[in-house]
Design a protein around this motif. Structure first.
Motif, PDB file in Angstrom:
ATOM      1  N   LEU A 104      19.567   2.971   4.121  1.00  0.00           N
ATOM      2  CA  LEU A 104      18.464   1.946   4.095  1.00  0.00           C
ATOM      3  C   LEU A 104      17.046   2.489   4.496  1.00  0.00           C
ATOM      4  N   THR A 105      17.102   3.218   5.408  1.00  0.00           N
ATOM      5  CA  THR A 105      15.795   3.908   5.865  1.00  0.00           C
ATOM      6  C   THR A 105      15.343   4.824   4.954  1.00  0.00           C
ATOM      7  N   THR A 106      16.146   5.829   4.249  1.00  0.00           N
ATOM      8  CA  THR A 106      15.916   6.703   3.147  1.00  0.00           C
ATOM      9  C   THR A 106      14.963   5.879   2.229  1.00  0.00           C
ATOM     10  N   LEU A 107      15.633   4.921   1.741  1.00  0.00           N
ATOM     11  CA  LEU A 107      15.219   4.053   0.663  1.00  0.00           C
ATOM     12  C   LEU A 107      13.832   3.676   0.845  1.00  0.00           C
ATOM     13  N   ARG A 108      13.846   3.255   2.130  1.00  0.00           N
ATOM     14  CA  ARG A 108      12.587   2.540   2.620  1.00  0.00           C
ATOM     15  C   ARG A 108      11.363   3.588   2.545  1.00  0.00           C
ATOM     16  N   LEU A 109      11.640   4.623   3.164  1.00  0.00           N
ATOM     17  CA  LEU A 109      10.668   5.786   3.186  1.00  0.00           C
ATOM     18  C   LEU A 109      10.190   6.263   1.838  1.00  0.00           C
ATOM     19  N   ILE A 110      10.943   6.272   0.674  1.00  0.00           N
ATOM     20  CA  ILE A 110      10.874   6.655  -0.592  1.00  0.00           C
ATOM     21  C   ILE A 110       9.946   5.549  -1.134  1.00  0.00           C
ATOM     22  N   ARG A 111      10.319   4.257  -0.710  1.00  0.00           N
ATOM     23  CA  ARG A 111       9.288   3.196  -1.252  1.00  0.00           C
ATOM     24  C   ARG A 111       8.039   3.413  -0.639  1.00  0.00           C
ATOM     25  N   GLU A 112       8.031   3.385   0.649  1.00  0.00           N
ATOM     26  CA  GLU A 112       6.616   3.110   1.389  1.00  0.00           C
ATOM     27  C   GLU A 112       5.831   4.055   1.744  1.00  0.00           C
ATOM     28  N   HIS A 113       6.431   5.488   1.800  1.00  0.00           N
ATOM     29  CA  HIS A 113       5.606   6.770   2.473  1.00  0.00           C
ATOM     30  C   HIS A 113       4.886   7.037   1.054  1.00  0.00           C
ATOM     31  N   PRO A 114       3.516   7.165   1.554  1.00  0.00           N
ATOM     32  CA  PRO A 114       2.579   7.379   0.294  1.00  0.00           C
ATOM     33  C   PRO A 114       2.990   8.773  -0.459  1.00  0.00           C
TER      34      PRO A 114
END
Length: 212
Positions: A104-114
């Motif tokens: 979940l953290t990996t997916l969130r980073l891909i979505r949210e990190h510029p």
């Protein structure tokens, strides 16, 4: 190699110290926004100064050159990604829960990190080229991060002692990078509970089958 990929690659394995004063942070945040919008190649000290709301000479006094600014930004963002992943996964939780939260953290980073979002949306082929480039440390750093967590689990008895940590770490790293490189998926990527269950049932058994 595309600009944003090059930038993050430079951050892994570097010993550069990242300044933490408020003005430097504002300058780095401005540089990150501009890199995500139009790529590192188009970054200028004037644009960074304008976006940060400081004078051009302030940027030069803090960082010396555009190249140095890029390097410090790369280090900050690479460390932020690994720190975020590390901080959200409780090492005392059952391994299936650790795997699920890591996904979940990996997916969130891909979505949210510029920069990661730009790589996934605009530059997936360049990201793959960066990972395959001889001598790059991004994949090795990620594999080592996973292997360290696996060894901790083996010492605690929650991960199969027969598993090779480096090999298992590479499998998990490859799974994680696949979400960046191939954003199209039949998996429920936007459903946190669905992905959590997938992590528990399909991926966690890689590590736990022979654990006590």
């Amino acid at each position: 190699m595309a600009d944003s990929v090059t930038l993050l690659t430079r951050g892994f394995g570097s010993n550069v110290e990242v300044p933490e004063d408020a003005t430097s942070e504002r300058i780095l945040d401005a540089a990150l926004e501009l890199c995500a919008e139009s790529g590192v190649r188009h970054l200028t000290m004037d644009d960074v100064a304008e976006r940060a709301g400081v004078g051009r000479m302030t940027v030069y006094r803090r960082f010396g050159s555009r190249e140095r600014l890029e390097e410090v930004l790369a280090v900050r963002e690479a460390r932020r990604c690994l720190t975020e992943l590390d901080s959200t996964v409780d090492p005392g939780a059952p391994v299936p829960d650790q795997i699920a939260q890591g996904m979940l953290t990996t997916l969130r980073l891909i979505r949210e990190h510029p920069l990661l979002e730009r790589m996934s949306r605009v530059e997936p082929a360049a990201a793959l080229a960066a990972l395959r480039e001889e001598g790059t440390s991004v994949f090795a750093m990620s594999r080592a991060f996973m292997a360290t967590r696996i060894r901790e689990g083996q010492r605690a008895g929650t991960v199969d002692a027969k598993i090779d940590p480096e090999q298992a770490g590479e499998v998990l790293a490859r799974i994680g990078f696949s979400f960046l490189l191939i954003p199209e998926s039949a998996l429920p990527l936007s459903d946190d509970e669905g992905m959590r269950e997938l992590g528990r049932t399909l991926i966690a058994p890689i590590l736990t089958q022979g654990a006590k």
